[in-house]
Structures are given as structure tokens and as C-alpha cells.
Design a protein around this motif. Sequence first.
Motif, mmCIF file in Angstrom:
data_model
loop_
_atom_site.group_PDB
_atom_site.id
_atom_site.type_symbol
_atom_site.label_atom_id
_atom_site.label_comp_id
_atom_site.label_asym_id
_atom_site.label_seq_id
_atom_site.Cartn_x
_atom_site.Cartn_y
_atom_site.Cartn_z
ATOM 1 N N GLU A 91 0.830 -1.209 0.000
ATOM 2 C CA GLU A 91 0.000 0.000 0.000
ATOM 3 C C GLU A 91 0.866 1.261 0.000
ATOM 4 O O GLU A 91 0.549 2.247 -0.685
ATOM 5 C CB GLU A 91 -0.910 -0.026 1.231
ATOM 6 C CG GLU A 91 -1.939 1.091 1.276
ATOM 7 C CD GLU A 91 -2.798 1.029 2.522
ATOM 8 O OE1 GLU A 91 -3.657 1.903 2.691
ATOM 9 O OE2 GLU A 91 -2.594 0.106 3.353
ATOM 10 N N MET A 92 1.963 1.239 0.743
ATOM 11 C CA MET A 92 2.871 2.385 0.747
ATOM 12 C C MET A 92 3.495 2.588 -0.637
ATOM 13 O O MET A 92 3.605 3.727 -1.118
ATOM 14 C CB MET A 92 3.959 2.168 1.803
ATOM 15 C CG MET A 92 3.426 2.185 3.236
ATOM 16 S SD MET A 92 4.596 1.524 4.468
ATOM 17 C CE MET A 92 5.884 2.752 4.408
ATOM 18 N N ALA A 93 3.872 1.491 -1.295
ATOM 19 C CA ALA A 93 4.433 1.596 -2.641
ATOM 20 C C ALA A 93 3.393 2.132 -3.628
ATOM 21 O O ALA A 93 3.722 2.927 -4.523
ATOM 22 C CB ALA A 93 4.940 0.223 -3.098
ATOM 23 N N ILE A 94 2.147 1.736 -3.452
ATOM 24 C CA ILE A 94 1.068 2.203 -4.341
ATOM 25 C C ILE A 94 0.901 3.710 -4.207
ATOM 26 O O ILE A 94 0.697 4.425 -5.204
ATOM 27 C CB ILE A 94 -0.250 1.477 -4.002
ATOM 28 C CG1 ILE A 94 -0.145 -0.010 -4.360
ATOM 29 C CG2 ILE A 94 -1.424 2.111 -4.751
ATOM 30 C CD1 ILE A 94 -1.276 -0.851 -3.787
ATOM 31 N N MET A 95 0.987 4.221 -2.992
ATOM 32 C CA MET A 95 0.855 5.663 -2.796
ATOM 33 C C MET A 95 2.013 6.423 -3.437
ATOM 34 O O MET A 95 1.858 7.565 -3.882
ATOM 35 C CB MET A 95 0.760 5.986 -1.300
ATOM 36 C CG MET A 95 -0.583 5.607 -0.692
ATOM 37 S SD MET A 95 -1.955 6.467 -1.511
ATOM 38 C CE MET A 95 -2.947 5.087 -2.037
ATOM 39 N N ALA A 96 3.185 5.782 -3.502
ATOM 40 C CA ALA A 96 4.315 6.394 -4.220
ATOM 41 C C ALA A 96 4.006 6.461 -5.716
ATOM 42 O O ALA A 96 4.312 7.460 -6.390
ATOM 43 C CB ALA A 96 5.595 5.599 -3.972
ATOM 44 N N VAL A 97 3.387 5.411 -6.261
ATOM 45 C CA VAL A 97 2.964 5.429 -7.669
ATOM 46 C C VAL A 97 1.940 6.536 -7.889
ATOM 47 O O VAL A 97 2.006 7.279 -8.881
ATOM 48 C CB VAL A 97 2.367 4.054 -8.069
ATOM 49 C CG1 VAL A 97 1.765 4.112 -9.475
ATOM 50 C CG2 VAL A 97 3.434 2.969 -7.994
ATOM 51 N N ALA A 98 0.998 6.663 -6.971
ATOM 52 C CA ALA A 98 -0.013 7.722 -7.087
ATOM 53 C C ALA A 98 0.632 9.103 -7.072
ATOM 54 O O ALA A 98 0.244 10.001 -7.832
ATOM 55 C CB ALA A 98 -1.027 7.601 -5.957
ATOM 56 N N GLY A 99 1.638 9.276 -6.200
ATOM 57 C CA GLY A 99 2.346 10.554 -6.156
ATOM 58 C C GLY A 99 3.002 10.879 -7.481
ATOM 59 O O GLY A 99 2.969 12.026 -7.945
ATOM 60 N N ALA A 100 3.581 9.855 -8.118
ATOM 61 C CA ALA A 100 4.189 10.067 -9.440
ATOM 62 C C ALA A 100 3.134 10.443 -10.465
ATOM 63 O O ALA A 100 3.359 11.305 -11.327
ATOM 64 C CB ALA A 100 4.918 8.795 -9.882
ATOM 65 N N GLU A 172 -1.792 21.528 -4.239
ATOM 66 C CA GLU A 172 -1.475 20.546 -5.273
ATOM 67 C C GLU A 172 -2.067 19.174 -4.935
ATOM 68 O O GLU A 172 -1.996 18.743 -3.780
ATOM 69 C CB GLU A 172 0.045 20.410 -5.416
ATOM 70 C CG GLU A 172 0.681 21.496 -6.233
ATOM 71 C CD GLU A 172 0.227 21.472 -7.680
ATOM 72 O OE1 GLU A 172 0.221 20.395 -8.293
ATOM 73 O OE2 GLU A 172 -0.128 22.548 -8.191
ATOM 74 N N PRO A 173 -2.642 18.481 -5.922
ATOM 75 C CA PRO A 173 -3.239 17.175 -5.634
ATOM 76 C C PRO A 173 -2.240 16.120 -5.188
ATOM 77 O O PRO A 173 -2.644 15.077 -4.670
ATOM 78 C CB PRO A 173 -3.891 16.788 -6.970
ATOM 79 C CG PRO A 173 -3.228 17.626 -8.016
ATOM 80 C CD PRO A 173 -2.849 18.903 -7.325
ATOM 81 N N ALA A 174 -0.938 16.368 -5.373
ATOM 82 C CA ALA A 174 0.060 15.401 -4.892
ATOM 83 C C ALA A 174 -0.051 15.193 -3.384
ATOM 84 O O ALA A 174 0.374 14.150 -2.861
ATOM 85 C CB ALA A 174 1.462 15.876 -5.252
ATOM 86 N N TRP A 175 -0.647 16.169 -2.687
ATOM 87 C CA TRP A 175 -0.845 16.026 -1.250
ATOM 88 C C TRP A 175 -1.787 14.853 -0.937
ATOM 89 O O TRP A 175 -1.727 14.286 0.153
ATOM 90 C CB TRP A 175 -1.400 17.320 -0.655
ATOM 91 C CG TRP A 175 -0.339 18.358 -0.431
ATOM 92 C CD1 TRP A 175 0.014 19.368 -1.261
ATOM 93 C CD2 TRP A 175 0.521 18.465 0.702
ATOM 94 N NE1 TRP A 175 1.040 20.109 -0.733
ATOM 95 C CE2 TRP A 175 1.368 19.583 0.486
ATOM 96 C CE3 TRP A 175 0.668 17.738 1.882
ATOM 97 C CZ2 TRP A 175 2.334 19.969 1.401
ATOM 98 C CZ3 TRP A 175 1.633 18.124 2.798
ATOM 99 C CH2 TRP A 175 2.451 19.227 2.554
ATOM 100 N N ILE A 176 -2.645 14.505 -1.875
ATOM 101 C CA ILE A 176 -3.541 13.357 -1.681
ATOM 102 C C ILE A 176 -2.701 12.088 -1.517
ATOM 103 O O ILE A 176 -2.939 11.278 -0.616
ATOM 104 C CB ILE A 176 -4.510 13.221 -2.872
ATOM 105 C CG1 ILE A 176 -5.419 14.446 -2.951
ATOM 106 C CG2 ILE A 176 -5.326 11.937 -2.780
ATOM 107 C CD1 ILE A 176 -6.208 14.537 -4.241
ATOM 108 N N ALA A 177 -1.711 11.922 -2.403
ATOM 109 C CA ALA A 177 -0.835 10.756 -2.317
ATOM 110 C C ALA A 177 -0.005 10.774 -1.038
ATOM 111 O O ALA A 177 0.228 9.728 -0.421
ATOM 112 C CB ALA A 177 0.075 10.692 -3.540
ATOM 113 N N LEU A 178 0.437 11.970 -0.636
ATOM 114 C CA LEU A 178 1.221 12.073 0.596
ATOM 115 C C LEU A 178 0.378 11.672 1.805
ATOM 116 O O LEU A 178 0.851 10.939 2.690
ATOM 117 C CB LEU A 178 1.744 13.505 0.766
ATOM 118 C CG LEU A 178 2.689 13.735 1.950
ATOM 119 C CD1 LEU A 178 3.932 12.861 1.806
ATOM 120 C CD2 LEU A 178 3.082 15.206 2.047
#
Length: 435
Positions: A91-100, A172-178
Motif C-alpha cells: 500500500e505504501m508503494a502504491i501511494m508512491a505510484v499515485a504521487g508520481a 497541489e493534488p500530490a498532497w492526496i498521495a502524501l
Amino acid sequence: MSAFSLLGSRRFGPFFATQFLGAFNDNLFKNALIVLLTFRAAQWTTLDAGILANLAGGIFILPFFLFSATAGQLADKFDKAMLARAVKLLEMAIMAVAGAGFALHSLPVLFAALFLLGLHSTLFGPVKYALLPQHLASSELVGGNALVEAGTFVAILIGTLAGGLLAAASFEPAWIALAGFAVAALGYATSRAIPPAPAPAPTLRLNANPFTETWRNIAFARSERSVFLAIIGISWFWLYGALFLAQFPGLAKNVLGGDEGAVTLLLATFTVGIGAGSLLCERLSGKRLEIGLVPFGALGLTLFGLDLALAAPASLPTAAPLAVGALLAQPGTWRLLGDLLALGICGGLFIVPLYVVMQVDSEVAHRARIIAANNIFNALFMVGGALGAAALLAAGVSVPGLFAIGAAGNALAALWLFLRAPDYPRRGLALLRRR
């Protein structure tokens, strides 16, 4: 002793926190992405926002069809506590993909992250329900399942709200992934405290073919009649519940004349009902499996579903859209909310005993794979229900009319179930006589 005392035990508390955070994170990211695509679709693609929202829902549920069979095998072959930690790392790796995906403004990458989150839920499902009978005594299973069901729906509600707020914010929507990464990391921390749950079939040879393994899992489920009927009942409930949940935006806007807050009000009312019904089930059953509660839940799901259809106003209020306060002042709103609350309560009474039947009556060595079969049936029923609802709405059926059709369908489904499992109504009558 109350079921809530389980939350303080190491046998249950860390597991509950882990599954709660996972459900919360799934819905945070999924709803945030849907809201972004609805209101900022032009920044990402030329496709219609409505098509994108439905596509997102389909992408999330696809892994349940593809990987449930594999997930069941893994949960029977390996220690479930170890698998829970592995899923949290994923799940943590998936959130890194989402951040990208957010950083690159890449819709394909974001949809890949959504698909992987569906995979995360698929892998955790058999772990979630097969672990409970290993860590809880038989007298604790009803209470444990009640807490899990209540917690899951509360996590869905809070995650949905949090995702919408994050998507609507100006940053920025990247905060969603963070935020999702932080929740996943917290879930990994809680999973570290889950006690070992040894594999019931450590010598199992994994079958990499998802199609043949799916049929094997279904065969395991069908081998025990009570288990298979419980799975059909559970799957019907998810179809019925998803039917109502999917109509809340249309009900709030096009029937009640409410604003965005009205959708939250409807969702919160239904969620509170599910939680209350699940916990009430533990109290009414006397801390043991009581299948006699299932017919009362089914009856309530039909009656309150029909009354919900009747309670809907015939025309939009003249001042629409209405804020929540103004909506509550409208005649009939409280009746409608009462129906939704009662629907949730009856849903809890219906679903919790069925989950316990599935766990208790399953062959121990095959339990996780049977739960995987349940997840496949759940997904099939929900997709079928969504397609049926879309066809009826396209044919001109109103949202209240759809509720009435769903309630009538629930009556037929309950009749089918109880004709094949007469112990359910028989136990219900016995329960009435005792009281």
C-alpha cells in the motif's frame, strides 16, 4: 463483557486498526480521484467526466475478479499476520505510484495506482475474515465481526469525506498521495503488532491460473451448503447496499433538492445505521451465532426500502439547492432519514450472522479460499446490480422507483434464501417466542 473490550486486546486491536486504516485509505484515494476527474477533467483528458468516474469504479473492482483466487491461496499457505504486513508495504508503494501520477499529471499512472489499490483490497480480504476465527473465541466471533463491519463502513464514510475535501482544496493534488502514504505507513505500524496466525495449509501448492483456481474456490464454497447460502446472502446484501449508496448523489440533488452537504448527510445516516445494527446484533445474539436475526434484517431491508421510496418528495423544493439546515426543515426529510437509519440497522442484523456462518462452517484448511470465493461473488453481484440500475435509470425509472424495485427484489431474494435454508426463519420464530 462488551465487544468494545476486544479493541483493547492484542488479539484484535492491532488487526482492527490495520483493516480500518486500509478501508479508509482506499476510499480516500478513490473518492479524491473521482472528484478531481469530475471537476478538473479538462486538465487530465478530453474524456467525459461521467465516463471517467464509472471507469474508475470499474478499474478498482477488476482485481477482485482477477486475483481473489490467488489471494485465497496465499492466506491459506502463509501466516496471515505476515501477509497483513506485506500488504501494508504494498500500500505504501502504491501511494508512491499515485504521487508520481499526480506529479506527472498522468491519468494512466493514476488509474494504475487505483488498480493496485483494488489489488491491495483483494489481497487483504481473505486475510481479514480468515484471521478472526484464529484469534477470537467462538463467543467473541459475533462481536468481532460486528466491530469489523461497523468499522469498515465508518472508514468508508470518513475516507470518502476526507478524499472529497482533499480534492476540493486549493493545494497541489500530490498532497492526496502524501496523505495516503502517511495512512499506509500508520497501517503498517499497527500491523506489526498483529500476533502470528499460522497457515492452515502450509504445504499447499499455488495454482497460478486464476480461472481454474476460481472454479476450485467456488467448488470449496459449494461443498458446504450452509456456507454457500451464506455467501449468496452476503453478496445480495452488497448488491442491495451498493444500489442505495450509488443513488445518494442523485437522491440528494434531483429528488430532495439538497446541496453537496445533503449527500454527506445521507451517507452518514446510512453508515451510522450499519454500525448500530452490527453492534446491536452482538447484543441480541447473546455473544453467540444467532441466525434467527437474519430474517428480521431481511424484513426490515424490504419494508424500509419501500417506505424510503414512498417518503421521497414528488417534486423539487422551489428554493433548491438547499443547505442541510433548510433541507431538514422540509416536510418528509426526517421520515426519509429515519428509513435510511433503519435500513442500515437492519443491514447490520442481516450481514453479521452470515459472515460468522461463513467463517464457522468453512473447512479450516480451505477457509481463506472460501472467503476469496465470497469476494468474487460480492464483486459479481455488485457489478450486476450497478448495470441493472443503470439500465433502469436509462429507461426512465426514477430514483424512488429504483428503491421500490430493489426492495421488491430483496423480498424475492430473502424468500429464495429462506426456502433453501428453513433454519433461518425457524430460529427467528424461536427467538420471538423467547422474548
